[in-house]
Design an enzyme around this catalytic site. Structure first.
Site, PDB file in Angstrom:
ATOM      1  N   VAL A 161       0.836  -1.205   0.000  1.00 16.93           N
ATOM      2  CA  VAL A 161       0.000   0.000   0.000  1.00 16.93           C
ATOM      3  C   VAL A 161       0.870   1.254   0.000  1.00 16.93           C
ATOM      4  O   VAL A 161       0.616   2.212  -0.743  1.00 16.93           O
ATOM      5  CB  VAL A 161      -0.961   0.003   1.201  1.00 16.93           C
ATOM      6  N   TYR A 162       1.911   1.243   0.803  1.00 15.78           N
ATOM      7  CA  TYR A 162       2.840   2.373   0.828  1.00 15.78           C
ATOM      8  C   TYR A 162       3.452   2.580  -0.554  1.00 15.78           C
ATOM      9  O   TYR A 162       3.495   3.707  -1.067  1.00 15.78           O
ATOM     10  CB  TYR A 162       3.936   2.117   1.856  1.00 15.78           C
ATOM     11  N   ALA A 163       3.917   1.498  -1.166  1.00 16.64           N
ATOM     12  CA  ALA A 163       4.526   1.598  -2.493  1.00 16.64           C
ATOM     13  C   ALA A 163       3.523   2.131  -3.522  1.00 16.64           C
ATOM     14  O   ALA A 163       3.874   2.949  -4.379  1.00 16.64           O
ATOM     15  CB  ALA A 163       5.065   0.239  -2.930  1.00 16.64           C
ATOM     16  N   SER A 192       1.012   4.127  -2.967  1.00 14.69           N
ATOM     17  CA  SER A 192       0.777   5.558  -2.740  1.00 14.69           C
ATOM     18  C   SER A 192       1.935   6.389  -3.273  1.00 14.69           C
ATOM     19  O   SER A 192       1.731   7.464  -3.847  1.00 14.69           O
ATOM     20  CB  SER A 192       0.567   5.837  -1.248  1.00 14.69           C
TER      21      SER A 192
END
Length: 266
Positions: free
Chosen positions: A147-149, A151
Site C-alpha cells: 500500500v505504501y509503495a 501511494s
C-alpha cells in the site's frame, strides 16, 4: 530557485526527518520558511530551533493546506512548496486495518495532491518550485509495503503528469519528485520491529536525512523533474516493475538479507 529573503518556502511534515533538514537548508538560504506538522509540540519546537514559522496542520485535509497557503502568502511571495508529509505502515494488505490503509493513502497521496493545488495557485503568476517527496518504492514492487509503495508510485506519476499540465498551460511552476531509498528516520525506525520492513534494510546502510535534504535542494535549483537516490537502486526497482516474474524472486532474496540486518539493528 529564488533565494531572496522575501521568498517564502513551505515544507509540510517538517517537525522531523527529511522535512526538518530541507527546512533547515531553506532557512540558511534566506527564505522565510513555514513548516507544518500534525504534532503541535514537535512543530513548535522545530520552528523555534530553525527560526521558521510553525503551523499545526493535517496534510490529509485540503482545508488545512489552504489555511497554510494563506498564512504563507501573508509573509511574502511564495516561491517554494515541499510536500514532504507522509506515513509508513508495514504489513500485508490483507492483514492491515482499514485505518492504516486510509491513513497512508490520505497522507501520502491526497496530501500531495491537495498541497500541489494550493502551491500552484500561489505560484502560477510569478513562478516557483514544487517538490513532492516520493520514494524508491515508487519505481517497482515492494513486498511487505504494497500500500505504501502504491501511494508513492501515485505521487511520482502525479508529479510528472502535473508538470505536463503546467507546461501545456505555460504556467511557470516547476514540479519535482524526489525518490529516496530507505533512510534513518523516525518513520522507518517506528516500523523497524515489523518483519515486513525487511526489504528496507536490504541496502548496506540507510540514507541520512541530511543526504536526502541535499538532494532535495539540488532538485529545487534546477529543471530536473525526477531524481532517485541512489540511481542504481532505481534501475533495479524499475526492472522489477517491467519484469516482475524475474524480479520477485530476487526481491525475496534481498528481503532475506534485509531481515538479518533488521533484526541486528532492532
Amino acid at each position: 530557485m529564488t533565494g531572496t529573503s522575501s521568498t517564502v518556502a513551505v515544507v509540510t511534515g517538517a517537525a522531523r526527518g527529511f522535512g526538518r533538514e530541507i527546512a533547515r537548508r531553506l532557512v540558511a538560504r534566506g527564505h522565510r520558511v513555514v513548516i507544518t506538522d500534525i504534532d503541535a509540540a514537535a512543530v513548535s519546537a522545530t520552528a523555534a530551533e530553525l527560526g521558521a514559522t510553525g503551523l499545526t496542520a493535517d496534510a490529509r485535509l485540503a482545508a488545512d493546506h489552504r489555511r497554510v497557503g494563506a498564512a504563507a502568502a501573508e509573509l511574502g511571495t511564495v516561491g517554494v512548496w515541499v510536500n514532504n508529509a507522509g506515513v509508513l505502515r508495514a504489513g500485508k494488505v490483507w492483514e492491515q486495518s482499514d485505518e492504516d490503509i486510509a491513513l497512508m493513502i490520505d497522507a501520502n497521496l491526497y496530501g500531495v495532491v491537495h498541497g500541489s493545488r494550493v502551491a500552484v495557485g500561489l505560484m502560477r503568476e510569478r513562478g516557483g518550485h514544487l517538490l513532492n517527496i516520493a520514494s524508491m518504492s515508487a519505481h517497482g514492487p515492494v513486498p511487505g509495503l504494497a500500500v505504501y509503495a502504491a501511494s508513492k508510485s501515485a505521487v511520482l506519476n502525479f508529479t510528472t503528469s502535473l508538470q505536463g499540465d503546467l507546461d501545456l498551460d505555460r504556467i511557470p511552476v516547476r514540479a519535482h519528485a524526489l525518490c529516496p531509498d530507505a533512510a534513518d528516520t523516525a518513520l522507518v525506525r517506528a516500523e523497524q520491529g515489523h518483519a515486513d520492513t525487511a526489504i528496507l534494510h536490504s541496502q548496506k546502510t540507510l540514507l541520512t536525512p541530511e543526504t536526502v535534504a541535499d538532494a532535495a535542494l539540488e532538485l529545487l535549483d534546477g529543471k530536473r523533474v525526477v531524481r532517485s537516490l541512489p540511481l542504481r537502486r532505481a534501475v533495479m526497482a524499475r526492472t522489477g516493475s517491467v519484469v516482475p516474474r524475474i524480479a520477485l524472486p530476487v526481491l525475496a532474496r534481498m528481503r532475506a538479507q534485509g531481515e538479518r540486518r533488521r533484526v541486528a539493528g532492532s
